[in-house]
Design an enzyme around this catalytic site. Structure first.
Site, short mmCIF file in Angstrom:
data_model
loop_
_atom_site.label_atom_id
_atom_site.label_comp_id
_atom_site.label_asym_id
_atom_site.label_seq_id
_atom_site.Cartn_x
_atom_site.Cartn_y
_atom_site.Cartn_z
CD GLU D 60 -1.62 -2.42 1.45
OE1 GLU D 60 -0.49 -2.58 1.99
OE2 GLU D 60 -2.36 -3.38 1.18
CG PHE D 83 -10.80 -3.86 3.32
CD1 PHE D 83 -12.17 -3.77 3.51
CD2 PHE D 83 -10.29 -4.95 2.63
CE1 PHE D 83 -13.02 -4.75 3.03
CE2 PHE D 83 -11.14 -5.94 2.14
CZ PHE D 83 -12.50 -5.84 2.35
CG HIS D 129 -11.45 -6.39 6.46
ND1 HIS D 129 -10.34 -6.84 7.13
CD2 HIS D 129 -11.35 -6.88 5.19
CE1 HIS D 129 -9.62 -7.59 6.30
NE2 HIS D 129 -10.19 -7.63 5.13
C1 LIG Z 1 -1.95 -4.72 4.53
C2 LIG Z 1 -3.01 -5.47 3.85
N1 LIG Z 1 -3.27 -5.21 2.56
C3 LIG Z 1 -4.26 -5.87 1.91
C4 LIG Z 1 -4.99 -6.82 2.55
C5 LIG Z 1 -6.09 -7.59 1.82
N2 LIG Z 1 -5.62 -8.96 1.56
C6 LIG Z 1 -5.94 -9.96 2.39
S1 LIG Z 1 -5.17 -11.38 1.97
C7 LIG Z 1 -4.41 -10.65 0.66
C8 LIG Z 1 -3.49 -11.45 -0.22
C9 LIG Z 1 -2.42 -12.11 0.56
O1 LIG Z 1 -1.72 -12.96 -0.29
P1 LIG Z 1 -0.59 -13.90 0.30
O2 LIG Z 1 0.35 -13.10 1.10
O3 LIG Z 1 -0.03 -14.63 -0.87
O4 LIG Z 1 -1.32 -14.88 1.29
P2 LIG Z 1 -2.43 -15.98 0.95
O5 LIG Z 1 -3.75 -15.27 0.99
O6 LIG Z 1 -2.13 -16.55 -0.38
O7 LIG Z 1 -2.32 -16.98 2.05
C10 LIG Z 1 -4.76 -9.32 0.57
C11 LIG Z 1 -4.25 -8.42 -0.47
C12 LIG Z 1 -4.71 -7.06 3.90
N3 LIG Z 1 -5.39 -7.96 4.61
N4 LIG Z 1 -3.70 -6.38 4.51
#
Ligand SMILES: Cc1ncc(C[n+]2csc(CCOP(=O)(O)OP(=O)(O)O)c2C)c(N)n1
Ligand SMILES: Cc1ncc(C[n+]2csc(CCOP(=O)(O)OP(=O)(O)O)c2C)c(N)n1
Ligand SMILES: [Mg+2]
Ligand SMILES: [Mg+2]
Lengths: 322, 357, 357, 322
Positions: D60, D83, D129
């Site tokens: 972000e 979010f 969220h």
């Molecule tokens: C700081 C932040 N940015 C965005 C999100 C929204 N979000 C939740 S899971 C995710 C993807 C995460 O991908 P990864 O690190 O590969 O983990 P996985 O879900 O595959 O286990 C995102 C963008 C968040 N929870 N926190």
């Protein structure tokens, strides 16, 4: 035995005392060890406590974030963020974890961390070295926010902050670091959440903190009014009772801060007074604050910062209105 | 595939003009004598500005100032490799690079006088003003490098930061995003061995800073940052790559010979010996000997050039002082938004009338 | 030293039990049959909990839930390598690892029911609750790993995050700071190929995620994350290193076989073919065949084990439902600070009286 | 031609229109291209504008920071932060650069970026969220902060935000994304900084935004008072005039927000009313807000969020007092 100390020395002596008193206290931050901090607030501490005073990489989110882990292992992290604006780099760690770890784990993991950080204007520093975001930090439940206004107050409040079971953002006004000395008792703890009535008076209540307190005191003297001057000291949680009691007596109030006006704490204080002392108010509450502009570079800084003159004008308005 | 080496990375270091004044003939860039002299002059100009600025600060005419003394080759060599239309995105110690890219010295002084006028970049100049928060500006350079690509232009952004900055998450995010978007961006990390008082070993366990590129999957290379020809050569190649969508990280090994800023006292955290050692390795001296050895620089040219710089900077100081006299504090209200908001207008009126809070 | 290769890095990948059921005899960890069965059981337990949880979510009994289906080996293998006193610092998809470390399944359900009770970790359990903001928790693990070292203890922290998380500056800062402070920390990156809908090539230009370690100057290694024996082996070695102050990053190659969360529909961004392909590479199946081939697991043991899991989880669901019935909303006031502040007390009273704002 | 749209569709159609209207508009963010956003707010846009709609890495600070550079090259970045709480990860870029680049360069570099981000409670989402930090963003001079309360408002305000020469934090209440449809004109622009008087009345002014507006309208109906209901729409800069005019008429006011009370915008609004309509006030201004606790997980969320009942109680207090 009380000593004559400057604020920056009061910070140092408090940290020294706390490091000595409690083996769990760990001091770390950018340049705090070898160089003793850019303001020399931690000078010499590493010599006495080499195992608990550390330089940190230039990574504020890291500095804040690792504090959550350090605390979980039973330590009491007391990091320094070199200037308050750079705490923004770790704002997400602060809001998402530091402030919430207690509530989300129902008190089973806590974060008794004190983040010390110099803030505010008045020393003609570089860009982004003069901001005041106490309102933003106070809007994050779970944090406490403390600002001292003198060396002795620093000792008392920092002692309480380090010992507090909750995370504290401890903002030190750079302008006061070396501006005056005062007697600082060796052992001194000021409970967080209690305001100080600095001056008693009947006609108007003036509320100011940090380096604005001195400006306010000067303004009040210039105006020659019988003013009650209050230093909240802890901005969150705020000592509403002391403020409200005073305004009930005076019926008039001026709130001063360096931060921009909009969404600053003067608004919050106004709202609390409005809620609890509405029928005692004889005139609109006055706000004397920084303007709603980014803190300008230092050639224009003096025009940005509230000073005794602007505060005096505010006091006059409060007295004349209504 | 039970156990397999699946990826291998090598960090290469380049030097063209050695401390012993040996030259790598294969790598030496083909520059005209005039160009070589221009490199030299830019380094000298920056050095002299720094010296005068420190003195002015001591007399109270400037605020906090961060000298680039010792780092001129790293900055001038890389800035010199840029073309018209390219962007420079500096940190707070890049006067050598900014001067080389055409920023007039009085603006640098204005900035140090705490005036926004010093950060004012007339449109199309392809420069960003100094960035105070460590490690934040490389992201801007990635946005520029990507934005230029999106608009089908070939301009690149060259951004500067220090060894300390590499610890900031933002710098890593910048490198990584540049790799994803093929941003036309070159990252110049001046490893001057200190972040204020903090040495590299307290900053990272990495042996080199060039290898920070590995994490982002982009190219990383090290160069002797006190060798202006080496820096120019490496930067020129990197800029060409970036122009074609391959971002590059350059680690320029140098030394901050002076204080961190005028607020700093290096004797608190480092030995004078070390400074003396690096005085001998000064980038300007090394290049001067090279030019003299080759008959490109003689005493006459040198003193002409010194005089020119001296008077230019004297003029810049005059201009800076004059400009400093009549700044309008009310500008702070004018430039917060495109149009003043009603609340700001109210505050502005109060400010002008000096009555309201 | 004109041109010199000054640093070289190799990323190694390890697999112990291949998809073809071949075993690297040199690397295979010496585990008793009971331990091998325990690994298997933990994977099955997690799989079953996920299946039931998805169904409960569909019926409206749970909120958003992030299944670990397909990633059980990466989590269980690494969690199994931890010792008493070690800390687990998870992301939001780590039920396999948490279960393996002793978190009772009803707590995982409570968490998914939106109850803080599910994030309540009785002191000394050595676990952190799920962390929702991507990439933030590795810093906590570094603080723990450093804090344990500072206090002369040998406990390590093992933290989990995904491929997407590696783009966050926080993860880089964590790796880098761990290197500086010799934090007793192991970083387990589950590269499940997706961050919600985003594939790795839109996340980074790096060929591997293990090489993120190079930027921090710490060790990085890749392992087949669907090979529970390989993961265990690599994690055990990493934990031993971390215990001695050498942090390690492990990239476990796996695949998120199910949806990102119950709010997600993977068909929008990936082909069913791919999912089918990975179904065949399921980590539980691979290990089950291994155990069967070696006569460690027979039909009887398997059905005993399935029954045990089934009833455990059924009990957990009952317990979760019961606990969900009588939560006290006023708790939000009680746990914000150690002591309620006066303003909070006012708000609390108003809340109880349900009169004030 | 007006269409019946949900808010999330209004977002999408506005972005589509702006992408079509102005070649400089660039949409990017986590999962916004291939998947069309986790709320599907950007669904299909990449099909029509593959050269200007991009998925971004999960970073972000990067998403916000590169916007400064994109804008410098002449583009109009319209990133999505998945979010609002995750905008904290980029808060430093926002406060140190996005908000200041105009003022520090005297208008020679500007950042006409619109950061869209879903915010607020009410959909039983995961931790972090459901936060509402509009007060914190409004405390940063140089930013504008906008919150729509309906599909048509979304169209008008988002259009204005994208076209605005200044950076805008555009906060979209997730709870309203799919909660109702309304007619949304194809071309529609609502100037930023202008509040909407949603309902006219004489006895009390009720101020609410985002999803709280509907709760406020319901409360007012339940109470049966003659209430003037105002949706500020733009929180910064705030349309003080409309609010003050209303309170001068009614003499009573209730301000509602989901965010925690302390240092929330209800305080700021109270202060402005106090300053400009003090002598018209017949009763203390009432705040109906989230409590000063971290937004709890969703099992306790409904107890945290203000609802029509709590607002109605506030309206009653405002009417009964004084
Ligand atoms: C700081 C932040 N940015 C965005 C999100 C929204 N979000 C939740 S899971 C995710 C993807 C995460 O991908 P990864 O690190 O590969 O983990 P996985 O879900 O595959 O286990 C995102 C963008 C968040 N929870 N926190
Ligand atoms: C985000 C942030 N954190 C801290 C500082 C204070 N600070 C100013 S310069 C500096 C050290 C920077 O070191 P380096 O990146 O090596 O650059 P150098 O000063 O050596 O040119 C620090 C910590 C800052 N300006 N910004
Ligand atoms: Mg440096
Ligand atoms: Mg993933």
């Amino acid at each position: 035995m009380a000593e004559q100390l400057r604020m920056v020395e009061a910070v140092r002596e408090t940290l020294r005392t706390e490091l000595g008193r409690d083996d769990d206290v760990v001091v770390y931050g950018e340049d705090v060890a070898r160089a003793g901090g850019v303001f020399r607030a931690t000078e010499g501490l590493v010599d006495d406590y080499p195992e608990r005073v550390f330089d940190a990489p230039v990574a504020e989110s890291g500095i804040v974030g690792i504090g959550v882990g350090l605390a979980a292992t039973g330590l009491r992290p007391v990091p320094e963020i070199q200037f308050q604006s750079f705490l923004y780099q770790g704002f997400h760690q602060l809001a998402q974890h530091v402030a919430r770890i207690r509530s989300r784990t129902r008190g089973t993991i806590t974060c008794p961390m004190t983040i010390r950080t110099p803030y505010g204007g008045g020393i003609h520093a570089l860009e982004l070295h003069s901001e005041s975001f106490e309102a933003g930090f106070s809007h994050v439940p779970g944090l406490k926010v403390v600002i001292p206004s003198s060396p002795a107050e620093t000792k008392g409040l920092l002692t309480a902050a380090v010992r507090d079971p909750d995370p504290v953002v401890f903002m030190e006004p750079t302008r006061l670091y070396r501006s005056f000395r005062e007697e600082v008792p060796e052992h001194h703890e000021i409970p967080l959440g209690e305001a100080r009535v600095v001056d008693s008076g009947d006609d108007v209540t003036v509320i100011a903190w940090g380096s604005m307190l001195r400006e306010a005191l000067e303004a009040v003297e210039d105006v020659g009014a019988s003013a009650e001057v209050i230093d909240p000291r802890t901005l969150s949680p705020l000592d509403t009772a002391t403020i409200v009691d005073s305004v009930k007596k005076t019926g008039r109030c001026v709130v001063v801060h360096e931060a921009p006006r909009t969404a600053g704490l003067a608004g919050e204080i106004t709202a609390r007074i409005n809620e609890e002392a509405f029928f005692y108010l004889e005139a609109p509450l006055e706000r004397v604050t920084g303007y709603d502009v980014p803190v300008p570079m230092f050639a224009r800084e003096d025009d940005y910062l509230p000073d005794s003159e602007r505060i005096a004008a505010g006091v006059h308005r409060a007295l004349d209105d209504g | 595939m039970p156990r397999e080496d699946i990826a291998q990375f090598t960090i290469r270091s380049v030097q063209v003009l050695s401390e012993e004044e040996d030259v790598d003939e294969e790598l030496v860039p083909s520059l005209t004598d005039d160009q070589l002299l221009a490199l030299y002059e830019q380094m000298k100009r920056s050095r002299r500005l720094d010296e005068r600025a420190i003195a002015l600060q001591r007399r109270g005419e400037l605020g906090t100032y961060a000298p680039a003394i010792g780092q001129e080759a790293a900055q001038v060599g890389s800035a010199f490799a840029m073309a018209d239309g390219d962007w420079i995105v500096p940190s707070f110690r890049e006067q050598s690079a900014l001067l080389a890219r055409g920023t007039p010295p009085h603006k640098i002084l204005w900035y140090a006088m705490g005036m926004e006028e010093g950060a004012e970049i007339p449109g199309g100049e392809g420069a960003f003003p100094p960035s105070i928060p460590v490690g934040t500006q490389p992201l801007h350079a990635v946005g520029i490098g990507w934005g230029e690509a999106l608009q089908g232009r070939s301009n690149v952004a060259v951004t500067y930061f220090g060894d300390g900055a590499t610890s900031e998450g933002d710098v890593y995010e910048a490198l990584n995003i540049a790799g994803v978007y093929d941003a036309q961006t070159v990252f110049v990390c001046q490893n001057n061995r200190y972040a204020i008082s903090t040495r590299l070993q307290n900053q990272t366990a990495a042996e080199t800073l060039a290898q920070k590129a590995v994490a982002a999957g982009i190219e990383g290379i090290r160069v002797d940052g006190n060798d202006v020809l080496g820096v120019y050569r490496v930067a020129r190649d990197a800029i060409e790559k970036a122009r074609n969508g391959t971002p590059v990280l350059i680690e320029a090994m140098t030394y901050r010979r002076s204080m961190h800023t005028t607020s700093d006292d290096p004797s608190v955290y480092r030995e004078a010996d070390e400074e003396v050692e690096w005085e001998a390795r000064d980038p300007i001296v090394r290049f001067q000997v090279y030019l003299e050895d080759r008959g490109i620089l003689d005493e006459e040219t040198k003193s002409e050039l010194d005089d020119r710089i001296e008077s230019e900077i004297a003029e810049a100081i005059d201009r800076a002082r004059e400009g400093g006299e009549d700044i309008d504090p009310a500008d702070m209200f004018r430039y917060t938004y495109d149009e003043m908001t009603p609340e700001l207008e109210r505050q502005f009126e109060a400010f002008e009338g000096d009555v309201d809070g």
